[in-house]
Design a protein around this motif. Sequence first.
Motif, PDB file in Angstrom:
ATOM      1  N   VAL A   1      82.826  13.026  52.164  1.00  0.00           N
ATOM      2  CA  VAL A   1      81.674  13.440  52.969  1.00  0.00           C
ATOM      3  C   VAL A   1      82.164  14.079  54.265  1.00  0.00           C
ATOM      4  CG1 VAL A   1      79.599  12.672  54.186  1.00  0.00           C
ATOM      5  CG2 VAL A   1      80.264  11.572  52.031  1.00  0.00           C
ATOM      6  N   ASP A   2      81.621  15.242  54.588  1.00  0.00           N
ATOM      7  CA  ASP A   2      81.904  15.902  55.864  1.00  0.00           C
ATOM      8  C   ASP A   2      80.716  15.657  56.790  1.00  0.00           C
ATOM      9  OD1 ASP A   2      82.481  17.482  58.004  1.00  0.00           O
ATOM     10  OD2 ASP A   2      82.279  19.394  56.949  1.00  0.00           O
ATOM     11  N   ASP A   3      80.907  14.732  57.720  1.00  0.00           N
ATOM     12  CA  ASP A   3      79.888  14.433  58.732  1.00  0.00           C
ATOM     13  C   ASP A   3      80.432  14.977  60.053  1.00  0.00           C
ATOM     14  OD1 ASP A   3      77.890  13.428  60.318  1.00  0.00           O
ATOM     15  OD2 ASP A   3      78.527  11.338  60.158  1.00  0.00           O
ATOM     16  N   SER A   4      80.290  16.287  60.242  1.00  0.00           N
ATOM     17  CA  SER A   4      80.966  16.971  61.347  1.00  0.00           C
ATOM     18  C   SER A   4      80.543  16.468  62.720  1.00  0.00           C
ATOM     19  CB  SER A   4      80.719  18.481  61.250  1.00  0.00           C
ATOM     20  OG  SER A   4      79.329  18.769  61.277  1.00  0.00           O
ATOM     21  N   THR A   5      79.346  15.876  62.839  1.00  0.00           N
ATOM     22  CA  THR A   5      78.864  15.386  64.140  1.00  0.00           C
ATOM     23  C   THR A   5      79.116  13.888  64.321  1.00  0.00           C
ATOM     24  OG1 THR A   5      76.647  14.941  63.276  1.00  0.00           O
ATOM     25  CG2 THR A   5      77.065  17.154  64.166  1.00  0.00           C
ATOM     26  N   ASN A   6      79.787  13.268  63.352  1.00  0.00           N
ATOM     27  CA  ASN A   6      80.041  11.815  63.408  1.00  0.00           C
ATOM     28  C   ASN A   6      78.747  11.019  63.513  1.00  0.00           C
ATOM     29  OD1 ASN A   6      83.001  11.690  63.348  1.00  0.00           O
ATOM     30  ND2 ASN A   6      82.888  12.715  65.343  1.00  0.00           N
TER      31      ASN A   6
ATOM     32  N   LEU B   1      78.205   2.993  48.085  1.00  0.00           N
ATOM     33  CA  LEU B   1      78.952   2.422  49.194  1.00  0.00           C
ATOM     34  C   LEU B   1      79.475   3.584  50.013  1.00  0.00           C
ATOM     35  CD1 LEU B   1      81.151  -0.495  47.723  1.00  0.00           C
ATOM     36  CD2 LEU B   1      79.090  -0.682  49.122  1.00  0.00           C
ATOM     37  N   ILE B   2      79.282   3.528  51.330  1.00  0.00           N
ATOM     38  CA  ILE B   2      79.790   4.564  52.225  1.00  0.00           C
ATOM     39  C   ILE B   2      80.855   3.925  53.109  1.00  0.00           C
ATOM     40  CG2 ILE B   2      79.252   6.223  54.030  1.00  0.00           C
ATOM     41  CD1 ILE B   2      76.414   6.364  52.976  1.00  0.00           C
ATOM     42  N   ALA B   3      82.093   4.386  52.954  1.00  0.00           N
ATOM     43  CA  ALA B   3      83.200   3.853  53.756  1.00  0.00           C
ATOM     44  C   ALA B   3      83.485   4.813  54.898  1.00  0.00           C
ATOM     45  CB  ALA B   3      84.440   3.669  52.895  1.00  0.00           C
ATOM     46  N   ILE B   4      83.350   4.325  56.132  1.00  0.00           N
ATOM     47  CA  ILE B   4      83.667   5.108  57.328  1.00  0.00           C
ATOM     48  C   ILE B   4      85.077   4.698  57.745  1.00  0.00           C
ATOM     49  CG2 ILE B   4      82.961   5.712  59.668  1.00  0.00           C
ATOM     50  CD1 ILE B   4      80.126   4.782  58.929  1.00  0.00           C
TER      51      ILE B   4
ATOM     52  N   VAL C   1      74.577  16.723  55.377  1.00  0.00           N
ATOM     53  CA  VAL C   1      76.035  16.597  55.389  1.00  0.00           C
ATOM     54  C   VAL C   1      76.582  17.440  54.243  1.00  0.00           C
ATOM     55  CG1 VAL C   1      76.033  14.309  56.441  1.00  0.00           C
ATOM     56  CG2 VAL C   1      75.908  14.507  53.950  1.00  0.00           C
ATOM     57  N   THR C   2      77.892  17.451  54.127  1.00  0.00           N
ATOM     58  CA  THR C   2      78.530  18.172  53.027  1.00  0.00           C
ATOM     59  C   THR C   2      79.307  17.174  52.183  1.00  0.00           C
ATOM     60  OG1 THR C   2      78.732  20.174  54.360  1.00  0.00           O
ATOM     61  CG2 THR C   2      80.117  20.028  52.412  1.00  0.00           C
ATOM     62  N   VAL C   3      79.086  17.195  50.886  1.00  0.00           N
ATOM     63  CA  VAL C   3      79.759  16.281  49.968  1.00  0.00           C
ATOM     64  C   VAL C   3      80.569  17.102  48.971  1.00  0.00           C
ATOM     65  CG1 VAL C   3      79.465  14.470  48.242  1.00  0.00           C
ATOM     66  CG2 VAL C   3      77.934  14.569  50.212  1.00  0.00           C
ATOM     67  N   ASN C   4      81.883  16.934  49.024  1.00  0.00           N
ATOM     68  CA  ASN C   4      82.779  17.724  48.174  1.00  0.00           C
ATOM     69  C   ASN C   4      82.497  19.218  48.279  1.00  0.00           C
ATOM     70  OD1 ASN C   4      83.966  15.384  47.354  1.00  0.00           O
ATOM     71  ND2 ASN C   4      83.355  15.513  45.212  1.00  0.00           N
ATOM     72  N   GLY C   5      82.150  19.657  49.494  1.00  0.00           N
ATOM     73  CA  GLY C   5      81.942  21.079  49.747  1.00  0.00           C
ATOM     74  C   GLY C   5      80.534  21.570  49.519  1.00  0.00           C
TER      75      GLY C   5
ATOM     76  N   ARG D   1      78.029   5.490  43.412  1.00  0.00           N
ATOM     77  CA  ARG D   1      79.005   6.372  44.047  1.00  0.00           C
ATOM     78  C   ARG D   1      79.729   5.664  45.189  1.00  0.00           C
ATOM     79  NH1 ARG D   1      81.068  10.615  41.358  1.00  0.00           N
ATOM     80  NH2 ARG D   1      79.427  11.662  40.191  1.00  0.00           N
ATOM     81  N   PHE D   2      80.941   6.182  45.443  1.00  0.00           N
ATOM     82  CA  PHE D   2      81.750   5.696  46.556  1.00  0.00           C
ATOM     83  C   PHE D   2      82.015   6.888  47.460  1.00  0.00           C
ATOM     84  CE2 PHE D   2      86.006   3.493  47.795  1.00  0.00           C
ATOM     85  CZ  PHE D   2      85.395   2.939  48.903  1.00  0.00           C
ATOM     86  N   TYR D   3      81.419   6.892  48.654  1.00  0.00           N
ATOM     87  CA  TYR D   3      81.568   8.011  49.581  1.00  0.00           C
ATOM     88  C   TYR D   3      82.585   7.651  50.661  1.00  0.00           C
ATOM     89  CZ  TYR D   3      77.377   9.961  47.425  1.00  0.00           C
ATOM     90  OH  TYR D   3      76.465  10.470  46.530  1.00  0.00           O
TER      91      TYR D   3
END
Length: 235
Positions: free
Chosen positions: A190-195, A127-130, A111-115, A154-156
């Motif tokens: 976070v950029d999760d382009s494929t969900n 914690l990962i918030a969707i 994935v991409t995190v902050n670019g 971290r808080f994503y």
Amino acid sequence: MRHDDDDYGLPHIDVVVPDDARELDEDVAQWRREEKVRLRKARWAKLTKPFKGWGLALPITVLVLLVAILSGTLMTLFGPRVPQPTTPAQPLVRPSAGVGSVDGLLPSAEVTVNGAPLHTTRLRPALIAIIPPDCGCDSALRAFDEITETSAVRFYLLADRRTGGESVKKAHEELWKISGRVADSQAAIVDDSTNLLARTYQARGLTVLVVKANGTVGRIMLDVRTPPDPAQIRF
């Protein structure tokens, strides 16, 4: 000796002595103004004396330095960077459950995190918030942010784009706005382009994953309205 010289050979000068000294006030004021201008020019000349002879090179050099400093500052603030958790990650364990389940690992993907590119196995502890479109969940996210700050993890923030038809660009713009409202410097986009994460965990409403330091998912919270007691969250 010329006829207009005095007895000592000096030229004749007409001197008029006013009857009232106040008549000289205007002349004195003018002299003071001229003296101030002269002193100001002298001070400026003294300050700029070391730089004389540089011509246009000096202002151009200063301008280049200012642009470099400004560019560096902007890149530091907004450039791609991978946030590092303050609580160290532990070695990945052999999970007792499958991917997508409690006690299982996150799905393996880039994935991409902050670019910056990052593998999902490195999103720990966290914690990962969707977040779905039009979530209206600032209050809950703010509470989760406080949990991450207290636990030094971290808080994503991740956009769920399975519905709503949002473009990646628009979804990210909204995430940055949300981050500015509810999160501190521990938060990352976070950029999760494929969900992938939203699909794997069948996200519904605000979905929050508790990822432990060993890489396993300790808790899957769906459609969160009110955050749980922080004491119930273990990393």
